[in-house]
Design a protein around this motif. Structure first.
Motif, PDB file in Angstrom:
ATOM      1  N   ASN A 110      48.954  -2.214  55.727  1.00 27.59           N
ATOM      2  CA  ASN A 110      47.535  -2.377  56.156  1.00 27.59           C
ATOM      3  C   ASN A 110      47.514  -2.579  57.758  1.00 27.59           C
ATOM      4  N   GLU A 111      46.481  -1.882  58.525  1.00 26.61           N
ATOM      5  CA  GLU A 111      46.049  -2.248  59.785  1.00 26.61           C
ATOM      6  C   GLU A 111      47.154  -2.241  61.022  1.00 26.61           C
ATOM      7  N   ALA A 112      47.972  -1.159  60.696  1.00 24.43           N
ATOM      8  CA  ALA A 112      49.277  -1.102  61.641  1.00 24.43           C
ATOM      9  C   ALA A 112      48.862  -0.481  63.068  1.00 24.43           C
ATOM     10  N   SER A 127      36.141   0.735  56.039  1.00 19.97           N
ATOM     11  CA  SER A 127      34.593   1.037  56.069  1.00 19.97           C
ATOM     12  C   SER A 127      33.665  -0.051  56.101  1.00 19.97           C
ATOM     13  N   HIS A 128      34.065  -1.017  57.027  1.00 21.67           N
ATOM     14  CA  HIS A 128      33.018  -2.354  57.105  1.00 21.67           C
ATOM     15  C   HIS A 128      32.257  -1.755  58.302  1.00 21.67           C
ATOM     16  N   PHE A 129      30.926  -1.567  57.888  1.00 22.01           N
ATOM     17  CA  PHE A 129      30.095  -0.851  58.832  1.00 22.01           C
ATOM     18  C   PHE A 129      29.063  -1.675  59.299  1.00 22.01           C
ATOM     19  N   ALA A 140      48.655  -9.983  59.316  1.00 23.80           N
ATOM     20  CA  ALA A 140      47.844 -11.147  58.899  1.00 23.80           C
ATOM     21  C   ALA A 140      48.162 -11.595  57.665  1.00 23.80           C
ATOM     22  N   GLN A 141      47.865 -13.188  57.497  1.00 27.60           N
ATOM     23  CA  GLN A 141      48.107 -13.722  56.060  1.00 27.60           C
ATOM     24  C   GLN A 141      49.714 -13.811  55.978  1.00 27.60           C
ATOM     25  N   LEU A 142      50.548 -13.754  56.807  1.00 23.72           N
ATOM     26  CA  LEU A 142      51.911 -13.735  56.613  1.00 23.72           C
ATOM     27  C   LEU A 142      52.330 -15.222  56.109  1.00 23.72           C
ATOM     28  N   VAL A 144      33.566  -1.998  47.230  1.00 20.13           N
ATOM     29  CA  VAL A 144      32.917  -2.749  47.988  1.00 20.13           C
ATOM     30  C   VAL A 144      33.792  -4.100  48.061  1.00 20.13           C
ATOM     31  N   TRP A 145      33.520  -4.874  49.238  1.00 21.92           N
ATOM     32  CA  TRP A 145      34.460  -5.801  49.765  1.00 21.92           C
ATOM     33  C   TRP A 145      33.563  -7.164  49.161  1.00 21.92           C
ATOM     34  N   GLY A 146      33.325  -7.300  47.860  1.00 20.62           N
ATOM     35  CA  GLY A 146      32.675  -8.589  47.228  1.00 20.62           C
ATOM     36  C   GLY A 146      31.641  -8.118  46.591  1.00 20.62           C
ATOM     37  N   SER A 193      30.141 -13.218  50.851  1.00 23.62           N
ATOM     38  CA  SER A 193      30.958 -12.144  51.770  1.00 23.62           C
ATOM     39  C   SER A 193      31.704 -12.794  52.821  1.00 23.62           C
ATOM     40  N   TRP A 194      32.859 -12.079  53.217  1.00 21.03           N
ATOM     41  CA  TRP A 194      33.603 -12.769  54.533  1.00 21.03           C
ATOM     42  C   TRP A 194      32.658 -12.477  55.643  1.00 21.03           C
ATOM     43  N   ARG A 195      31.770 -11.586  55.672  1.00 15.05           N
ATOM     44  CA  ARG A 195      30.844 -11.263  56.880  1.00 15.05           C
ATOM     45  C   ARG A 195      29.831 -12.617  56.873  1.00 15.05           C
ATOM     46  N   ALA A 224      42.083  -7.551  44.483  1.00 13.59           N
ATOM     47  CA  ALA A 224      42.093  -9.140  44.805  1.00 13.59           C
ATOM     48  C   ALA A 224      41.885  -9.165  46.435  1.00 13.59           C
ATOM     49  N   GLU A 225      40.850 -10.050  46.610  1.00 10.14           N
ATOM     50  CA  GLU A 225      40.389 -10.290  48.281  1.00 10.14           C
ATOM     51  C   GLU A 225      41.413 -10.827  48.800  1.00 10.14           C
ATOM     52  N   ASN A 226      42.280 -11.701  48.484  1.00 11.88           N
ATOM     53  CA  ASN A 226      43.534 -12.389  49.310  1.00 11.88           C
ATOM     54  C   ASN A 226      44.763 -12.501  48.367  1.00 11.88           C
ATOM     55  N   GLU A 227      44.549 -12.621  46.861  1.00 13.89           N
ATOM     56  CA  GLU A 227      45.698 -13.242  46.255  1.00 13.89           C
ATOM     57  C   GLU A 227      46.992 -12.517  46.095  1.00 13.89           C
TER      58      GLU A 227
HETATM   59  O1  G3I Z   1      42.573 -20.610  50.469  1.00 14.32           O
HETATM   60  C1  G3I Z   1      42.689 -21.306  51.734  1.00 14.32           C
HETATM   61  C2  G3I Z   1      42.596 -22.673  51.781  1.00 14.32           C
HETATM   62  O2  G3I Z   1      43.516 -23.015  50.721  1.00 14.32           O
HETATM   63  C3  G3I Z   1      42.587 -23.087  53.139  1.00 14.32           C
HETATM   64  O3  G3I Z   1      42.443 -24.694  53.088  1.00 14.32           O
HETATM   65  C4  G3I Z   1      41.612 -22.594  53.913  1.00 14.32           C
HETATM   66  C5  G3I Z   1      41.739 -23.141  55.293  1.00 14.32           C
HETATM   67  O4  G3I Z   1      41.628 -22.107  56.382  1.00 14.32           O
HETATM   68  O5  G3I Z   1      41.681 -21.268  54.018  1.00 14.32           O
HETATM   69  C6  G3I Z   1      41.764 -20.614  52.767  1.00 14.32           C
HETATM   70  O6  G3I Z   1      42.111 -19.448  52.995  1.00 14.32           O
HETATM   71  C7  G3I Z   1      41.113 -18.396  53.581  1.00 14.32           C
HETATM   72  C8  G3I Z   1      40.980 -17.212  52.575  1.00 14.32           C
HETATM   73  O7  G3I Z   1      40.144 -16.122  53.387  1.00 14.32           O
HETATM   74  C9  G3I Z   1      40.529 -17.412  51.398  1.00 14.32           C
HETATM   75  O8  G3I Z   1      39.240 -17.917  51.520  1.00 14.32           O
HETATM   76  C10 G3I Z   1      41.667 -18.106  54.871  1.00 14.32           C
HETATM   77  O9  G3I Z   1      41.501 -19.105  55.624  1.00 14.32           O
HETATM   78  C11 G3I Z   1      40.678 -16.987  55.364  1.00 14.32           C
HETATM   79  O10 G3I Z   1      41.425 -16.389  56.778  1.00 14.32           O
HETATM   80  C12 G3I Z   1      40.631 -15.656  54.416  1.00 14.32           C
HETATM   81  O11 G3I Z   1      39.986 -14.906  54.895  1.00 14.32           O
HETATM   82  C13 G3I Z   1      40.194 -13.354  54.436  1.00 14.32           C
HETATM   83  C14 G3I Z   1      40.401 -12.504  55.392  1.00 14.32           C
HETATM   84  O12 G3I Z   1      40.782 -11.220  54.936  1.00 14.32           O
HETATM   85  C15 G3I Z   1      41.866 -13.020  56.090  1.00 14.32           C
HETATM   86  O13 G3I Z   1      42.209 -12.216  57.299  1.00 14.32           O
HETATM   87  C16 G3I Z   1      38.877 -13.079  53.918  1.00 14.32           C
HETATM   88  O14 G3I Z   1      38.722 -13.742  52.773  1.00 14.32           O
HETATM   89  C17 G3I Z   1      39.095 -11.435  53.318  1.00 14.32           C
HETATM   90  O15 G3I Z   1      37.877 -11.030  52.772  1.00 14.32           O
HETATM   91  C18 G3I Z   1      39.564 -10.839  54.471  1.00 14.32           C
HETATM   92  O16 G3I Z   1      39.772  -9.432  53.980  1.00 14.32           O
HETATM   93  C19 G3I Z   1      40.328  -8.583  54.878  1.00 14.32           C
HETATM   94  C20 G3I Z   1      41.235  -7.415  54.285  1.00 14.32           C
HETATM   95  O17 G3I Z   1      42.119  -8.229  53.714  1.00 14.32           O
HETATM   96  C21 G3I Z   1      41.685  -6.515  55.188  1.00 14.32           C
HETATM   97  N1  G3I Z   1      40.735  -5.828  56.081  1.00 14.32           N
HETATM   98  C22 G3I Z   1      39.790  -6.460  56.611  1.00 14.32           C
HETATM   99  C23 G3I Z   1      39.183  -7.784  55.508  1.00 14.32           C
HETATM  100  C24 G3I Z   1      38.047  -8.704  56.213  1.00 14.32           C
HETATM  101  O18 G3I Z   1      38.518  -9.307  56.990  1.00 14.32           O
END
Ligand code: G3I
Length: 305
Positions: free
Chosen positions: A127-129, A208-210, A86-88, A267-269, A275-277, A42-45
């Motif tokens: 993660n990422e400590a 491995s984000h390259f 992050a994302q706490l 792979v990350w997507g 992609s997050w990138r 799960a990418e974020n959930e």
């Molecule tokens: O879903 C919310 C939405 O409700 C809100 O209104 C909006 C406003 O900011 O944000 C939305 O959440 C975003 C979330 O992705 C879902 O799309 C966050 O802002 C955004 O920060 C978040 O980014 C994620 C990122 O981790 C957070 O650090 C990326 O999707 C995700 O690909 C990325 O994944 C990380 C791994 O977990 C750990 N390693 C690095 C990798 C890449 O950064």
């Protein structure tokens, strides 16, 4: 074999992707996931903020959607991630005492792992400590180091083992791909120490984000494996396009294939368009879900080419 998952399965490995619940209404996205991949993250959930937005009150819905779909298709699930700076959720904050944070962390680990017991194959427990660019072994400053000290990593792994004795427990990080980098050495020393002292740890995740994978990447996978842990490539993406990108992907997959304890690749997507990138095209499918050169290179390498 003609798909990524089936090709990886020939050597007992999995090939997974990050999935975002918000895109599950796109039928091409789901069809591509189902056809090509046999594992999911799960990418974020499952992150602490999204899944425990209020203390001890859990929001399982989006993560369950991904997990239930995966389980119904016989896929593996990687759990990502229990303890990360992050994302706490906002209720984790500096007003908490150390003992309060400790019990919140233990409860979080226990509840989330219990909910997904039997469905998750491996958890990214921490993660990422580790810090970027510091001396060997230096940790990133976070609420966890500030309140609990550097021992928070060990505490998290012990709590995770207590919650589920049968799941693989991983440490996951980025920029630990070069065999000799200080950050890599720090993680290596931690794993070695955990193994020596009987702190439970089963795997190391190389995100491995390259741009360009280091030339000693295979050696790095092998040195972690030699400590007695599995290695998984957990968040692979490679910037760029065309044959340069395809060659980099091929080298990454070949490096994993060369080490028996490298058990799978994620792979990350799926598609470049999500992609997050942003602004880059780092994945295996283009914005229309067409296979890229990088896809063919990966499939060839999984098939032993
Ligand atoms: O879903 C919310 C939405 O409700 C809100 O209104 C909006 C406003 O900011 O944000 C939305 O959440 C975003 C979330 O992705 C879902 O799309 C966050 O802002 C955004 O920060 C978040 O980014 C994620 C990122 O981790 C957070 O650090 C990326 O999707 C995700 O690909 C990325 O994944 C990380 C791994 O977990 C750990 N390693 C690095 C990798 C890449 O950064």
């Amino acid at each position: 074999a003609g798909t990524l998952g089936a090709a990886a399965a020939q050597s007992g490995r999995y090939f997974g992707t990050a999935i975002a619940a918000g895109h599950l209404n796109d039928s091409t996205y789901v069809a591509t996931w189902d056809r090509e991949f046999n594992s999911v993250t799960a990418e974020n959930e499952m992150k602490w903020g999204p899944i425990e937005p209020s203390r001890n009150s859990f929001n399982w819905g989006s993560a369950d959607q991904i997990v239930n779909h995966a389980v119904s298709k016989g896929m593996k699930v990687r759990g990502h991630t229990l303890v990360w700076h992050a994302q706490l959720p906002s209720w984790i904050n500096n007003n908490m005492s150390a003992s309060d944070l400790r019990s919140a962390m233990t409860n979080h680990i226990t509840q989330v792992m219990n909910h997904y017991k039997g469905k998750v194959y491996a958890w990214d427990v921490v993660n990422e400590a580790f810090a970027d660019g510091g001396s060997v072994g230096s940790l990133r400053s976070s609420i966890f180091t500030q309140k609990l000290g550097n021992g928070f990593i060990e505490e998290a792994f012990r709590a995770a083992r207590a919650a589920d004795p049968n799941v693989k427990l991983c440490y996951n990080d980025y920029n630990i791909d070069d065999a000799n980098a200080n950050k890599t050495r720090g993680v290596y020393n931690m794993v070695k120490d955990f193994k020596a002292r009987g702190v439970p740890i089963d795997c190391v995740g190389l995100q491995s984000h390259f741009g360009n994978p280091p030339s000693n990447y295979q050696q790095n996978i092998a040195q972690f494996a030699a400590l007695g842990v599995d290695v998984q490539i957990t968040e692979l993406d490679v910037g760029g396009s065309g044959s340069t990108q395809a060659d980099a992907y091929r080298r990454v997959v070949q490096a994993c294939m060369a080490v028996s304890r490298c058990t799978g690749i994620t792979v990350w997507g799926i598609t470049d368009k999500w992609s997050w990138r942003s602004g880059d095209t780092p994945l295996l499918f283009d914005g229309n879900f067409n296979k890229k050169q990088a896809y063919t290179a990966v499939l060839d390498a999984l098939n032993g080419g």
